[in-house]
Design a protein around this motif. Structure first.
Motif, PDB file in Angstrom:
ATOM      1  N   GLU A 155       3.777-105.369-123.094  1.00  0.00           N
ATOM      2  CA  GLU A 155       3.980-104.772-121.779  1.00  0.00           C
ATOM      3  C   GLU A 155       3.112-103.526-121.648  1.00  0.00           C
ATOM      4  OE1 GLU A 155       7.608-101.957-121.338  1.00  0.00           O
ATOM      5  OE2 GLU A 155       8.356-103.671-122.492  1.00  0.00           O
ATOM      6  N   ARG A 156       2.982-103.053-120.432  1.00  0.00           N
ATOM      7  CA  ARG A 156       2.161-101.882-120.148  1.00  0.00           C
ATOM      8  C   ARG A 156       2.728-100.648-120.840  1.00  0.00           C
ATOM      9  NH1 ARG A 156       5.121 -98.837-116.554  1.00  0.00           N
ATOM     10  NH2 ARG A 156       6.636 -99.940-115.279  1.00  0.00           N
ATOM     11  N   PRO A 157       1.862 -99.659-121.127  1.00  0.00           N
ATOM     12  CA  PRO A 157       2.365 -98.399-121.678  1.00  0.00           C
ATOM     13  C   PRO A 157       3.132 -97.618-120.610  1.00  0.00           C
ATOM     14  CG  PRO A 157       0.033 -98.215-121.186  1.00  0.00           C
ATOM     15  CD  PRO A 157       0.401 -99.655-120.986  1.00  0.00           C
ATOM     16  N   THR A 158       4.084 -96.826-121.035  1.00  0.00           N
ATOM     17  CA  THR A 158       4.920 -96.066-120.096  1.00  0.00           C
ATOM     18  C   THR A 158       4.362 -94.661-119.905  1.00  0.00           C
ATOM     19  OG1 THR A 158       6.370 -95.491-121.943  1.00  0.00           O
ATOM     20  CG2 THR A 158       7.013 -97.374-120.596  1.00  0.00           C
ATOM     21  N   TYR A 159       3.094 -94.589-119.494  1.00  0.00           N
ATOM     22  CA  TYR A 159       2.485 -93.281-119.285  1.00  0.00           C
ATOM     23  C   TYR A 159       2.532 -92.848-117.822  1.00  0.00           C
ATOM     24  CZ  TYR A 159      -1.919 -94.994-117.175  1.00  0.00           C
ATOM     25  OH  TYR A 159      -2.860 -95.551-116.350  1.00  0.00           O
ATOM     26  N   LYS A 160       3.012 -93.709-116.952  1.00  0.00           N
ATOM     27  CA  LYS A 160       2.945 -93.388-115.530  1.00  0.00           C
ATOM     28  C   LYS A 160       4.263 -93.659-114.808  1.00  0.00           C
ATOM     29  CE  LYS A 160      -0.976 -94.140-113.654  1.00  0.00           C
ATOM     30  NZ  LYS A 160      -2.196 -94.641-112.953  1.00  0.00           N
ATOM     31  N   ARG A 161       4.791 -94.839-114.907  1.00  0.00           N
ATOM     32  CA  ARG A 161       5.997 -95.197-114.161  1.00  0.00           C
ATOM     33  C   ARG A 161       7.195 -95.250-115.105  1.00  0.00           C
ATOM     34  NH1 ARG A 161       3.310-100.236-110.730  1.00  0.00           N
ATOM     35  NH2 ARG A 161       1.738 -98.983-109.630  1.00  0.00           N
ATOM     36  N   ARG A 162       8.269 -94.604-114.707  1.00  0.00           N
ATOM     37  CA  ARG A 162       9.456 -94.536-115.570  1.00  0.00           C
ATOM     38  C   ARG A 162      10.162 -95.885-115.617  1.00  0.00           C
ATOM     39  NH1 ARG A 162      14.953 -93.660-115.087  1.00  0.00           N
ATOM     40  NH2 ARG A 162      14.797 -93.473-112.823  1.00  0.00           N
ATOM     41  N   PRO A 163      10.323 -96.463-116.817  1.00  0.00           N
ATOM     42  CA  PRO A 163      11.103 -97.695-116.933  1.00  0.00           C
ATOM     43  C   PRO A 163      12.590 -97.395-116.844  1.00  0.00           C
ATOM     44  CG  PRO A 163      10.318 -97.013-119.088  1.00  0.00           C
ATOM     45  CD  PRO A 163       9.726 -96.052-118.094  1.00  0.00           C
ATOM     46  N   VAL A 166      14.645 -95.626-119.655  1.00  0.00           N
ATOM     47  CA  VAL A 166      14.441 -94.211-119.966  1.00  0.00           C
ATOM     48  C   VAL A 166      15.135 -93.370-118.898  1.00  0.00           C
ATOM     49  CG1 VAL A 166      12.749 -92.373-120.306  1.00  0.00           C
ATOM     50  CG2 VAL A 166      12.243 -94.699-121.094  1.00  0.00           C
ATOM     51  N   SER A 167      15.988 -92.469-119.321  1.00  0.00           N
ATOM     52  CA  SER A 167      16.710 -91.631-118.361  1.00  0.00           C
ATOM     53  C   SER A 167      15.772 -90.604-117.734  1.00  0.00           C
ATOM     54  CB  SER A 167      17.872 -90.913-119.053  1.00  0.00           C
ATOM     55  OG  SER A 167      17.379 -89.916-119.933  1.00  0.00           O
ATOM     56  N   THR A 168      16.153 -90.123-116.567  1.00  0.00           N
ATOM     57  CA  THR A 168      15.357 -89.098-115.891  1.00  0.00           C
ATOM     58  C   THR A 168      15.220 -87.850-116.759  1.00  0.00           C
ATOM     59  OG1 THR A 168      16.103 -89.920-113.738  1.00  0.00           O
ATOM     60  CG2 THR A 168      15.175 -87.701-113.806  1.00  0.00           C
ATOM     61  N   ALA A 169      16.291 -87.487-117.458  1.00  0.00           N
ATOM     62  CA  ALA A 169      16.269 -86.285-118.300  1.00  0.00           C
ATOM     63  C   ALA A 169      15.273 -86.424-119.459  1.00  0.00           C
ATOM     64  CB  ALA A 169      17.662 -86.006-118.837  1.00  0.00           C
ATOM     65  N   GLN A 170      15.107 -87.624-119.967  1.00  0.00           N
ATOM     66  CA  GLN A 170      14.221 -87.868-121.100  1.00  0.00           C
ATOM     67  C   GLN A 170      12.782 -88.164-120.687  1.00  0.00           C
ATOM     68  OE1 GLN A 170      16.460 -91.240-122.653  1.00  0.00           O
ATOM     69  NE2 GLN A 170      17.088 -90.038-124.438  1.00  0.00           N
ATOM     70  N   TRP A 171      12.575 -88.446-119.417  1.00  0.00           N
ATOM     71  CA  TRP A 171      11.336 -89.063-118.984  1.00  0.00           C
ATOM     72  C   TRP A 171      10.079 -88.254-119.312  1.00  0.00           C
ATOM     73  CZ3 TRP A 171       8.305 -92.715-118.660  1.00  0.00           C
ATOM     74  CH2 TRP A 171       7.239 -92.791-117.773  1.00  0.00           C
ATOM     75  N   ARG A 172      10.082 -86.969-119.023  1.00  0.00           N
ATOM     76  CA  ARG A 172       8.860 -86.189-119.237  1.00  0.00           C
ATOM     77  C   ARG A 172       8.441 -86.162-120.700  1.00  0.00           C
ATOM     78  NH1 ARG A 172       8.629 -80.903-115.210  1.00  0.00           N
ATOM     79  NH2 ARG A 172       8.776 -82.069-113.250  1.00  0.00           N
ATOM     80  N   ALA A 173       9.392 -86.027-121.585  1.00  0.00           N
ATOM     81  CA  ALA A 173       9.066 -86.015-123.007  1.00  0.00           C
ATOM     82  C   ALA A 173       8.579 -87.382-123.468  1.00  0.00           C
ATOM     83  CB  ALA A 173      10.281 -85.577-123.819  1.00  0.00           C
ATOM     84  N   VAL A 174       9.247 -88.428-123.028  1.00  0.00           N
ATOM     85  CA  VAL A 174       8.847 -89.788-123.398  1.00  0.00           C
ATOM     86  C   VAL A 174       7.465 -90.101-122.855  1.00  0.00           C
ATOM     87  CG1 VAL A 174       9.367 -92.238-123.018  1.00  0.00           C
ATOM     88  CG2 VAL A 174      11.208 -90.647-123.622  1.00  0.00           C
ATOM     89  N   ARG A 175       7.236 -89.739-121.602  1.00  0.00           N
ATOM     90  CA  ARG A 175       5.938 -90.001-120.968  1.00  0.00           C
ATOM     91  C   ARG A 175       4.809 -89.319-121.730  1.00  0.00           C
ATOM     92  NH1 ARG A 175       5.211 -87.776-114.959  1.00  0.00           N
ATOM     93  NH2 ARG A 175       5.537 -85.821-116.085  1.00  0.00           N
ATOM     94  N   PRO A 213       0.750 -82.630-121.744  1.00  0.00           N
ATOM     95  CA  PRO A 213       1.749 -81.671-121.244  1.00  0.00           C
ATOM     96  C   PRO A 213       2.923 -82.391-120.587  1.00  0.00           C
ATOM     97  CG  PRO A 213      -0.083 -81.830-119.720  1.00  0.00           C
ATOM     98  CD  PRO A 213      -0.458 -82.670-120.908  1.00  0.00           C
ATOM     99  N   GLN A 214       4.029 -81.683-120.462  1.00  0.00           N
ATOM    100  CA  GLN A 214       5.195 -82.257-119.791  1.00  0.00           C
ATOM    101  C   GLN A 214       5.312 -81.800-118.341  1.00  0.00           C
ATOM    102  OE1 GLN A 214       8.938 -82.231-121.897  1.00  0.00           O
ATOM    103  NE2 GLN A 214       7.966 -82.533-123.899  1.00  0.00           N
ATOM    104  N   LEU A 215       4.766 -80.640-118.008  1.00  0.00           N
ATOM    105  CA  LEU A 215       4.813 -80.158-116.628  1.00  0.00           C
ATOM    106  C   LEU A 215       4.109 -81.155-115.722  1.00  0.00           C
ATOM    107  CD1 LEU A 215       5.690 -77.695-114.878  1.00  0.00           C
ATOM    108  CD2 LEU A 215       3.350 -76.840-115.160  1.00  0.00           C
ATOM    109  N   ALA A 216       4.746 -81.524-114.616  1.00  0.00           N
ATOM    110  CA  ALA A 216       4.274 -82.619-113.774  1.00  0.00           C
ATOM    111  C   ALA A 216       2.826 -82.437-113.309  1.00  0.00           C
ATOM    112  CB  ALA A 216       5.202 -82.788-112.577  1.00  0.00           C
TER     113      ALA A 216
END
Length: 277
Positions: A155-163, A166-175, A213-216
């Protein structure tokens, strides 16, 4: 003669209003050896056109743009966009819908400006160009899952769209972590055919040297450059291997050759029309 320079443009789809600061567009240019000639960011179509004018090699440049370049459908989804989901859906890749009612059509204007400047739009149905100043449409997600070198065979890497997993709280770190893993895979393209040498330019080398970075806003800045580099490498792959490694989505459109609304996409055999499911 062949194509000497390959350009990738991760174009911001929307045009900012008179009171809106133009959004960043990622740009990258590589040569046939995979050396990054230039890369970075532009703001607005005028600056993007200026960068293209100074970076292209006259009579020998192929540019891939991540944005809809030809939008001839009054409503619904373009045929090439539907085919993205049909051929790559198993890898969780799909495409946004674009039509003549869509407000985000900066790619159409960019194509018109390029054609006025002497570039030729090519839909890919006649194979890769051998010269000229040529622009086509690409889509980085299809490159990531369609190129065996990058090894995204599930499957595609999760560098752009949150699967959903993955919770919203975890998303930036996971991304950010997934983005760094993806960059490591892109670094492996240094030995691919054609190659991409991320370490050959100071700006692209920072992708290797610095953690994502994690900042959007900072993350989006990095993501735009990554997609531009992927587009440039896809242009080189198309030029080098043509239909042996890529497919032309939307190619069955009954319009004159060279003017169809298409996406040129790297593809594994099972992703091509008639491939094993």
């Amino acid at each position: 003669m062949g194509i000497e320079r390959f350009i990738g443009v991760d174009l911001v789809w929307a045009l900012g209003g008179a009171r809106t600061k133009p959004t960043e567009t990622g740009v990258a240019a590589i040569d046939g050896r995979g050396v990054v000639i230039d890369c970075g960011w532009t703001f607005g179509l005028e600056e993007t056109m200026s960068w293209l004018a100074k970076t292209a090699v006259g009579g020998s440049t192929l540019a891939f743009v991540d944005a809809p370049l030809v939008v001839d459908n009054p409503a619904g989804q373009r045929r090439c966009e539907r085919e993205v989901g049909q051929r790559y859906g198993r890898w969780k890749v799909s495409a946004n819908s674009t039509n003549q009612s869509s407000p985000r059509r900066a790619g159409v204007l960019l194509r018109a400006l390029l054609q006025e400047a002497g570039w030729v739009y090519d839909d890919g149905r006649d194979g890769p160009p051998t010269g000229g100043m040529v622009v086509s449409e690409g889509y980085p997600y299809t490159t990531l899952v369609g190129s065996s070198e990058l090894d995204y065979d599930q499957e595609r890497p999760t560098y752009k769209r949150r699967p959903a997993r993955v919770s919203t709280a975890q998303w930036r770190a996971v991304r950010s972590e997934e983005c760094d893993k993806m960059i490591a895979r892109m670094a492996g393209l240094a030995t691919a055919d054609p190659p991409l040498l991320l370490a050959s330019h100071a700006v692209s080398r920072r992708l290797l040297d610095e953690l994502s970075p994690q900042l959007a806003a900072d993350y989006k800045h990095r993501e735009d450059l990554i997609d531009a580099l992927l587009c440039a490498w896809t242009a080189a792959l198309w030029s080098r291997h043509g239909l042996a490694r890529c497919q032309v989505l939307g190619a069955d459109s009954l319009v004159p050759l060279g003017s169809a609304s298409t996406i040129i996409a790297p593809a594994r055999p099972e992703q091509m029309r008639g491939g094993a499911s």
